[in-house]
Motif scaffolding. Structure first.
Motif, mmCIF file in Angstrom:
data_model
loop_
_atom_site.group_PDB
_atom_site.id
_atom_site.type_symbol
_atom_site.label_atom_id
_atom_site.label_comp_id
_atom_site.label_asym_id
_atom_site.label_seq_id
_atom_site.Cartn_x
_atom_site.Cartn_y
_atom_site.Cartn_z
ATOM 1 N N VAL A 5 0.836 -1.204 0.000
ATOM 2 C CA VAL A 5 0.000 0.000 0.000
ATOM 3 C C VAL A 5 0.870 1.252 0.000
ATOM 4 N N MET A 6 1.957 1.231 0.760
ATOM 5 C CA MET A 6 2.836 2.397 0.819
ATOM 6 C C MET A 6 3.583 2.617 -0.491
ATOM 7 N N LEU A 7 3.897 1.531 -1.204
ATOM 8 C CA LEU A 7 4.654 1.645 -2.448
ATOM 9 C C LEU A 7 3.765 1.784 -3.678
ATOM 10 N N ALA A 8 2.450 1.772 -3.487
ATOM 11 C CA ALA A 8 1.552 1.854 -4.641
ATOM 12 C C ALA A 8 1.711 3.173 -5.385
ATOM 13 N N ASP A 9 2.028 4.251 -4.669
ATOM 14 C CA ASP A 9 2.194 5.567 -5.288
ATOM 15 C C ASP A 9 3.656 5.947 -5.470
ATOM 16 N N ALA A 10 4.548 4.975 -5.389
ATOM 17 C CA ALA A 10 5.973 5.260 -5.567
ATOM 18 C C ALA A 10 6.264 5.611 -7.025
ATOM 19 N N PRO A 11 7.362 6.340 -7.285
ATOM 20 C CA PRO A 11 7.693 6.681 -8.678
ATOM 21 C C PRO A 11 7.889 5.458 -9.561
ATOM 22 N N ALA A 12 8.494 4.402 -9.020
ATOM 23 C CA ALA A 12 8.703 3.180 -9.798
ATOM 24 C C ALA A 12 7.466 2.289 -9.695
ATOM 25 N N PRO A 13 7.172 1.507 -10.727
ATOM 26 C CA PRO A 13 6.014 0.608 -10.671
ATOM 27 C C PRO A 13 6.137 -0.396 -9.534
ATOM 28 N N LEU A 14 4.994 -0.819 -9.023
ATOM 29 C CA LEU A 14 4.960 -1.733 -7.880
ATOM 30 C C LEU A 14 5.601 -3.072 -8.194
ATOM 31 N N VAL A 15 5.565 -3.489 -9.460
ATOM 32 C CA VAL A 15 6.081 -4.807 -9.815
ATOM 33 C C VAL A 15 7.573 -4.930 -9.518
ATOM 34 N N PHE A 16 8.299 -3.822 -9.518
ATOM 35 C CA PHE A 16 9.732 -3.877 -9.265
ATOM 36 C C PHE A 16 10.051 -4.096 -7.787
ATOM 37 N N PHE A 17 9.054 -4.021 -6.928
ATOM 38 C CA PHE A 17 9.234 -4.338 -5.512
ATOM 39 C C PHE A 17 8.576 -5.668 -5.154
ATOM 40 N N GLY A 18 8.041 -6.365 -6.150
ATOM 41 C CA GLY A 18 7.291 -7.584 -5.878
ATOM 42 C C GLY A 18 8.131 -8.701 -5.297
ATOM 43 N N GLY A 19 9.372 -8.859 -5.770
ATOM 44 C CA GLY A 19 10.214 -9.945 -5.286
ATOM 45 C C GLY A 19 10.458 -9.903 -3.794
ATOM 46 N N PRO A 20 10.999 -8.807 -3.256
ATOM 47 C CA PRO A 20 11.224 -8.754 -1.808
ATOM 48 C C PRO A 20 9.944 -8.863 -0.987
ATOM 49 N N ILE A 21 8.882 -8.197 -1.421
ATOM 50 C CA ILE A 21 7.651 -8.202 -0.627
ATOM 51 C C ILE A 21 7.031 -9.595 -0.593
ATOM 52 N N LEU A 22 6.940 -10.240 -1.745
ATOM 53 C CA LEU A 22 6.325 -11.566 -1.791
ATOM 54 C C LEU A 22 7.178 -12.609 -1.074
ATOM 55 N N SER A 23 8.487 -12.501 -1.178
ATOM 56 C CA SER A 23 9.337 -13.466 -0.483
ATOM 57 C C SER A 23 9.203 -13.318 1.030
ATOM 58 N N LEU A 24 9.065 -12.095 1.515
ATOM 59 C CA LEU A 24 8.874 -11.902 2.949
ATOM 60 C C LEU A 24 7.509 -12.419 3.402
ATOM 61 N N GLY A 25 6.495 -12.263 2.559
ATOM 62 C CA GLY A 25 5.198 -12.831 2.901
ATOM 63 C C GLY A 25 5.239 -14.348 2.972
ATOM 64 N N LEU A 26 5.910 -14.968 2.009
ATOM 65 C CA LEU A 26 6.063 -16.424 2.025
ATOM 66 C C LEU A 26 6.834 -16.890 3.255
ATOM 67 N N MET A 27 7.911 -16.197 3.569
ATOM 68 C CA MET A 27 8.739 -16.605 4.698
ATOM 69 C C MET A 27 8.013 -16.397 6.021
ATOM 70 N N GLY A 28 7.372 -15.240 6.182
ATOM 71 C CA GLY A 28 6.703 -14.957 7.441
ATOM 72 C C GLY A 28 5.574 -15.916 7.740
ATOM 73 N N SER A 29 4.754 -16.191 6.739
ATOM 74 C CA SER A 29 3.620 -17.085 6.970
ATOM 75 C C SER A 29 4.049 -18.546 6.977
ATOM 76 N N GLY A 30 4.884 -18.950 6.026
ATOM 77 C CA GLY A 30 5.245 -20.357 5.917
ATOM 78 C C GLY A 30 6.124 -20.847 7.044
ATOM 79 N N MET A 31 7.166 -20.100 7.375
ATOM 80 C CA MET A 31 8.100 -20.559 8.397
ATOM 81 C C MET A 31 7.470 -20.542 9.786
ATOM 82 N N ILE A 32 6.805 -19.448 10.126
ATOM 83 C CA ILE A 32 6.228 -19.345 11.469
ATOM 84 C C ILE A 32 5.065 -20.319 11.627
#
Length: 273
Positions: free
Chosen positions: A30-57
């Motif tokens: 949500v915070m990066l939705a209005d960033a100068p760069a498109p959101l897709v360029f931040f998808g890797g780190p954000i999605l990997s953290l979501g996978l790690m946080g939910s899956g590992m814990i």
């Protein structure tokens, strides 16, 4: 004595999994939705953290591998839908993206399974600290490129997942990041072996050796560099400039030539620029 303790700890543990795996990535999107760069360029780190946080814990809480994998994949699917609602383009390589999600979720859930096996009810605390540490380094690397050395980032499984997912989102697919996928799958398999052989200690030497060896593989075969993001403002300016050029050319073509009489002959001069 044990059952009341678990009834108190479990809600806190699941809350931690929800905050680390769902709330934090959602807030970042949500915070990066209005960033100068498109959101897709931040998808890797954000999605990997979501996978790690939910899956590992989750795997550390339930002490079940499949629970961690299932929640990791559900979290990834939800985050992708949210990203689409926030304006991210459709997945260019859906098969590669799902493959990266599955392998990363398996690897993270395997680590959670080991934490549950080795630390029992306190395993989710270990998972939470691991997620927090890797998330801090991964977000630092994404926000300030070059702030952390490459040899440090290449040791992080979260970075491997980020490389594989980002390549699927903005690159040519996960084949270009095959070393990261091999590292994730390899560490997951060895981690499950260590959990199965617990409480024997010697498998830990095998796990750390595999981790260092697979990190070296990622170091020597890194994913290709991602294309530089183009700010939306620059793209809109380019689109606005193109019609104006076309209109100017049309006016120039439609402007009639002006005849001039010289020496008794009429000469047609070209239109002025």
């Amino acid at each position: 004595m044990v059952r009341p303790q678990r009834s108190v700890i479990s809600p806190l543990a699941w809350l931690a999994a929800a905050l680390a795996g769902i709330a934090a990535p959602t807030l970042a999107m949500v915070m990066l939705a209005d960033a100068p760069a498109p959101l897709v360029f931040f998808g890797g780190p954000i999605l990997s953290l979501g996978l790690m946080g939910s899956g590992m814990i989750a795997a550390a809480i339930a002490a079940r591998l499949w629970v961690g994998i299932a929640l990791a994949l559900l979290t990834a699917a939800g985050l992708v839908l949210l990203a689409g609602a926030l304006g991210m383009s459709l997945l260019p390589h859906p098969v590669s993206t799902v493959l990266a999600f599955a392998i990363a979720g398996f690897s993270f859930a395997a680590r959670g399974k080991l934490f549950a096996r080795s630390a029992a009810d306190k395993g989710w605390w270990i998972a939470l600290f691991v997620v927090a540490g890797e998330a801090a380094m991964l977000l630092t690397a994404a926000a300030m490129p070059g702030a952390l050395p490459d040899w440090l980032l290449v040791l992080l499984p979260a970075q491997w997942a980020s490389m594989a997912i980002q390549t699927a989102l903005t690159g040519t697919g996960t084949r270009a990041a095959s070393s990261a996928l091999i590292a994730l799958a390899g560490t997951g398999a060895v981690t499950l072996l260590v959990a199965r052989l617990w409480p024997r200690r010697w498998p830990y030497a095998l796990m750390f050796s595999a981790w260092l060896g697979l990190s070296a593989l990622v170091w020597h075969r890194p994913a290709p560099p991602m294309p530089a993001p183009t700010p939306p403002n620059a793209q809109s300016e380019q689109r606005l400039m193109q019609p104006s050029v076309g209109i100017a050319q049309a006016h120039a073509a439609a402007e009639p030539s002006v005849p001039v009489v010289r020496g008794g002959r009429a000469i047609a001069l070209p239109p002025a620029d």
